[in-house]
Structures are given as C-alpha cells and as structure tokens.
Design an enzyme around this catalytic site. Structure first.
Site, PDB file in Angstrom:
ATOM      1  N   LYS A 289       0.867  -1.183   0.000  1.00  0.00           N
ATOM      2  CA  LYS A 289       0.000   0.000   0.000  1.00  0.00           C
ATOM      3  C   LYS A 289       0.900   1.227   0.000  1.00  0.00           C
ATOM      4  O   LYS A 289       1.770   1.373   0.856  1.00  0.00           O
ATOM      5  CB  LYS A 289      -0.900  -0.025   1.242  1.00  0.00           C
ATOM      6  CG  LYS A 289      -2.047   0.969   1.237  1.00  0.00           C
ATOM      7  CD  LYS A 289      -3.150   0.541   0.258  1.00  0.00           C
ATOM      8  CE  LYS A 289      -4.399   1.380   0.418  1.00  0.00           C
ATOM      9  NZ  LYS A 289      -5.112   1.113   1.668  1.00  0.00           N
ATOM     10  N   HIS A 290       0.705   2.106  -0.967  1.00  0.00           N
ATOM     11  CA  HIS A 290       1.508   3.328  -1.098  1.00  0.00           C
ATOM     12  C   HIS A 290       3.002   3.012  -1.101  1.00  0.00           C
ATOM     13  O   HIS A 290       3.789   3.646  -0.401  1.00  0.00           O
ATOM     14  CB  HIS A 290       1.161   4.331  -0.007  1.00  0.00           C
ATOM     15  CG  HIS A 290      -0.258   4.791  -0.061  1.00  0.00           C
ATOM     16  ND1 HIS A 290      -0.793   5.435  -1.154  1.00  0.00           N
ATOM     17  CD2 HIS A 290      -1.273   4.669   0.830  1.00  0.00           C
ATOM     18  CE1 HIS A 290      -2.080   5.707  -0.932  1.00  0.00           C
ATOM     19  NE2 HIS A 290      -2.390   5.243   0.265  1.00  0.00           N
TER      20      HIS A 290
END
Length: 538
Positions: A289-290
């Site tokens: 994530k990110h």
C-alpha cells in the site's frame, strides 16, 4: 557556430508525389505501400523492403536508380548519398537550393517511411558484441533526422502505427499533407532517434563498465496515457524502456480497468519485493500500500502465505496490491478476492483462478512469465530540479552477506531464518524502516519515519492493533525478531524493539555508538547480527 535562417515560410499543404520506404519492421508495409501507390505516389525503396513491395505486385524503384550507385558493404552503404539527402534536405522555395537540385538532377522526396534496425531487441536477446554492433542503424537515423529537420517540405514516418493516419490525411487533403501534420511526425521522429541513441550509448556504458559517462541519455516508448498522475491535477504517461525484466512494464494484463499511475508504482514495488523469495523453496506473498508493504509472508502454499501476510495489517491491506512469487491458483484467488484489492501480479494464473478473479471486473490481474532477479544489475533514476540522480539498482541479497554475530548470545536457527526474512523485507520498505517478523511472516512494519524510534513504535502499535483484531492475547512481536534497514544511532530504537518483545536483531552496524547498542542488547539477553550492508530506500 549557428547557421542563420533565411526565414523562408513553410507551405501549409505539400503534395506527396514520391515516397522512400526503408523499414526493418515490415508490419503493415504492403498495405501501406499499396495505399500510397493507389494515391499515385511513386515508390522508391531499398533492399528487403523493395523486394517485399515488388513481391506484392506493386511498382517500386530501387534507390540505386536514384543514386546511380549500388548497395555496398553488406548494405551498410545504400542511402548515404547526395541524391537521397539532397532530395530530403533541399529547401524547395530557396532559389539556391532549387538550382542545386536542378543542376545535380536531384528530384525531391516528399515522404520518408523508415523504422530502424532492431538494436534494442538484439541487445536484449543476449546476442554477441559483433551482432549488436551490426544492428546499430546509420543510414536510417540519418534519413529520419534529415527529413524531420526539413519537415517544411518532407513528412517522415517512423512508426507503423501511424500508417493509417497518413493515408487518412492524404485522402482528406487530396494527396497533400499539412504543415501541422508534418510537424507532429517530425517531433515523433526526433524522439525516436533520441531513444535509439540512448539505447546504444547505454549499452556501450554497460558493456565497457563506465559507471558515470559524461553524457547520460534515457529513452522510452509511450505505453499508455494515464487518466492522471499521483493526483488528479497532474498529467502522467507510462513509458517502457525495453528492459526484459519481469514486472509491471512487461506483464500481460488479463483483466480489469486501466492501471493508474499509483497502481503501476505500487505494483512494481510489490513484485520487486516478492522477487526476493525463491519459488522453488517457498511460496511468498507481499501486500503493498503506497509503495510500502503492509504484510509479507512465506508459506507452504500461496493461500497460507497470503493469510499470514494479511494478518500483519488487515486494515491497510484494503485497496492494496498483492504480489505472488508462484502462479496464482484457485484457492489463493478465492481468499484474495474476499478483500478489496486493486491489483494482483503473479508469474502466471491458472484457468480456475482467472475465472474467480473475473467476477471482480475492476480488479486488475497481471501475469509476468517470471520473477525479477534480485541480484541483477540495473539503474534507478530519480528526477530533481534541474537534473537526475542515477544509481545502481539495490541488488544486494542477504543470503550473500557475511553475517557477524556481535552479541554474547547467538541467534537460534529459527531466529536466524526470521532475521534473514526480515532483512529481505526491510530492503523494500521506505526509510527509516523497522520490520518485526516471526515464523517467516511480518508481524509489524514501521516505514518512512524521520526517527527510527518512531518506526519501532509504529510497527509495535500496528502489531498490537492486528492482535486485537485477531482476538489474540498479545501481539506477535512477543518472541519476534526485528530488522533495521540502517544502523541504530542510539540504543533507544533497539530498546523500543526489545520492549515490543523482540529477541533478536539484524542491522547493518557502523554507528559510532555500536558498542552502546551491543551492550544494551547483551544486557537484555538479545542476539544481534550485523550485515555490513545498508538498505536505505527513499
């Protein structure tokens, strides 16, 4: 010294009466040549291109008829001649140029169709030095650049994908091409030769092991235009360099909507991470994530690895990227689609797995045909205002390190396996990075903090949250190991990890206060290993 312009205005519409075609990639060639011939355009060509056109029953003149000189030196010299380049570079509304063309009997060429020797493909094929050099095109780029420079009168086509638009423009303008259209073709032509030369110069630098060439060029081909970049107000496009490394740039997208800028960035990070794990030894899954992992685990099966990775931070995994080091099977697919996921990337996917994922129409499924080699050399490029930072890919692998135990206590075999696992993951976590791991799964990750102490505390807090969500009596950091991507500058970061329950530590070492940190580990009975290698990732 700059050459002064005579400021002769370019005409808008230029009739196309003669075209020169010389292509390596013959995709769509016959159809395009037939359309040009039907429009009354004389065809001139070279070598294999001329043979292909003639074999289709179309009238074509060999370029040697223009030059009065045969191809020589195995075709190395065929278009490098004043009769060709005068026809391309002559400014037809300049009386001096027109007179020179008349005196030397140079008839103008209005359209040039050239694509270059496949240097990039031959380079990537593993061919020998001589074969690669032989596929450096000289005459092609010379004609392309000459035509593009003289786009006031000449149209140049370097991409078979543009054939249809050229035919359409000719039909719309009754056999002529507009100045705006010629400008766009010229811009694309210069970009193509720039990328071509970048590939050649890059190969020479790599082959000769020149780490820092005086001039560094990069090139790529547009793969797709993004809806936007990191944010909706930013424009973005995805360019591919031709590197054959398995990953998001070379993957086949089997289903789902178009990848976004952030999808591509995160998917690349995920697959590079999971490539650290040998599929012959273990199944491995990374959830990103990110651009940071929120869970990584090994397991006997992909399903086991996925569920253990998910347990590390199930909240952050929502809307994440899932990367697998083995082909996606139906059982793993069933589990993955239970959580909203943006992208799944794997070396391959079974038919049953594809059918399961297909029920989620927006979920992107990418297959790569292989895993990236974590030891392979390569370049990483980052733009800064007014320049670029260029460095080698971080291809250091913990299995190759001479690990040094610096504490009184030596890690157990289980701890050592977890320490190596955690350090593999730390390589792919934004600095400052702290990774807690237990039984070959992450149980807490702290990423991208200004203080290593904060990363330790955040990772421990996430582990506590995950334990509460799973109904566990205590977080899995109790009895875990911890990895730090860089040295502990003070003992406080280590003490924070010990407080969270870590029993063994892996870090690069090299701090002026190493003795203080080692003493703190010894005081708590914690084993510590130095790698001698740092994994900063910004």
């Amino acid at each position: 010294m700059a050459v002064a312009s005579k400021r002769i205005p370019a005409p808008d519409l230029v009739p196309v009466r003669r075209a020169l075609l010389s292509v390596s990639d013959k995709t769509g060639l016959v159809e395009f040549a037939a359309a040009l011939s039907k429009a009354g355009i004389e065809l001139v060509s070279t070598g294999g291109t001329a043979k292909t056109i003639a074999a289709a029953g179309l009238a074509v003149r060999d370029v040697s008829e223009l030059t009065g000189f045969p191809e020589i030196m195995d075709g190395r010299v065929k278009t490098l001649h004043p009769s060709v380049h005068g026809a391309l570079l002559g400014v037809r509304d300049d009386p001096e140029h027109a007179a020179a063309m008349e005196v030397h009997r140079i008839a103008p060429i209005d359209l040039v169709v050239v694509n270059l020797y496949p240097f990039e493909d031959v380079r990537q094929s593993g061919a020998d030095y001589a074969s690669i050099v032989e596929n450096i095109d000289i005459g092609g780029p010379a004609m392309v650049r000459a035509s593009a420079k003289n786009h006031a009168y000449v149209a140049v086509v370097t991409d078979p994908e543009d054939y249809a638009s050229v035919v359409g423009a000719l039909e719309m303008n009754f056999g002529s091409l507009s100045f705006e259209f010629r400008q766009k073709l010229a811009a694309k032509a210069f970009a193509r030769t720039a990328a071509y030369d970048a590939a050649i110069s890059g190969w020479f630098a790599e082959t000769l092991e020149v780490e820092h060439p005086t001039w560094r060029a990069f090139g790529g081909k547009l793969d797709s235009v993004m809806r936007y970049g990191e944010n909706p107000h930013q424009q973005a496009g995805f360019y591919v360099t031709g590197e054959k490394r398995p990953g998001v740039a070379t993957a086949r997208q089997l289903q789902g909507k178009q990848l976004s800028y952030n999808n591509i960035n995160d998917t690349d990070a995920a697959f590079e991470l999971v490539g650290e794990f040998d599929p012959a030894r273990t199944a491995a899954v990374a959830i990103i994530k990110h651009a940071n992992p929120c869970g990584v685990a090994e397991g006997a099966t992909l399903t086991e690895a996925y569920l253990r990775a998910l347990a590390c931070d199930p909240v952050s995994a929502f809307g994440g990227i899932v990367a697998l080091n083995r082909p996606l099977d139906a059982e793993a697919a069933e589990e993955i689609v239970k959580t909203f996921t943006e992208v799944i990337i794997a070396p391959e996917a079974s038919g049953d797995a594809r059918a399961i994922v297909a029920a989620k129409k927006n979920l992107r499924l990418l297959v790569t045909g292989g895993l990236p080699d974590p030891r392979a050399a390569g370049m990483a490029v980052k733009s800064v205002a007014g320049g670029m930072l260029v460095q080698g890919r971080d291809n250091a692998v913990v299995d190759d390190f001479a690990l040094k135990v610096v504490t009184r206590r030596t890690p157990t075999d289980r701890e050592m396996a977890d320490l190596k696992f955690a350090f593999r993951v730390a390589k792919h976590v934004k600095s400052n990075a702290i990774i807690y791991a237990r039984d070959l799964a992450t149980v807490g990750i702290g990423a991208g903090q200004m203080s290593r102490v904060d990363s330790s505390r955040i990772a421990a807090r996430k582990a506590l949250d995950a334990a509460e969500a799973a109904g566990l009596a205590e977080p899995l950091t109790r009895g875990s190991v911890v990895a730090s991507d860089a040295f502990f500058p003070f003992a406080d970061g280590l003490l924070s990890a010990i407080e969270a329950g870590a029993t063994a530590v892996i870090q690069p070492g090299g701090s002026m206060r190493d003795d203080e940190v080692i003493a703190a580990a010894d005081a708590h009975g914690v084993a510590m290993v130095f790698t001698g290698v740092r994994h900063f990732r910004h």
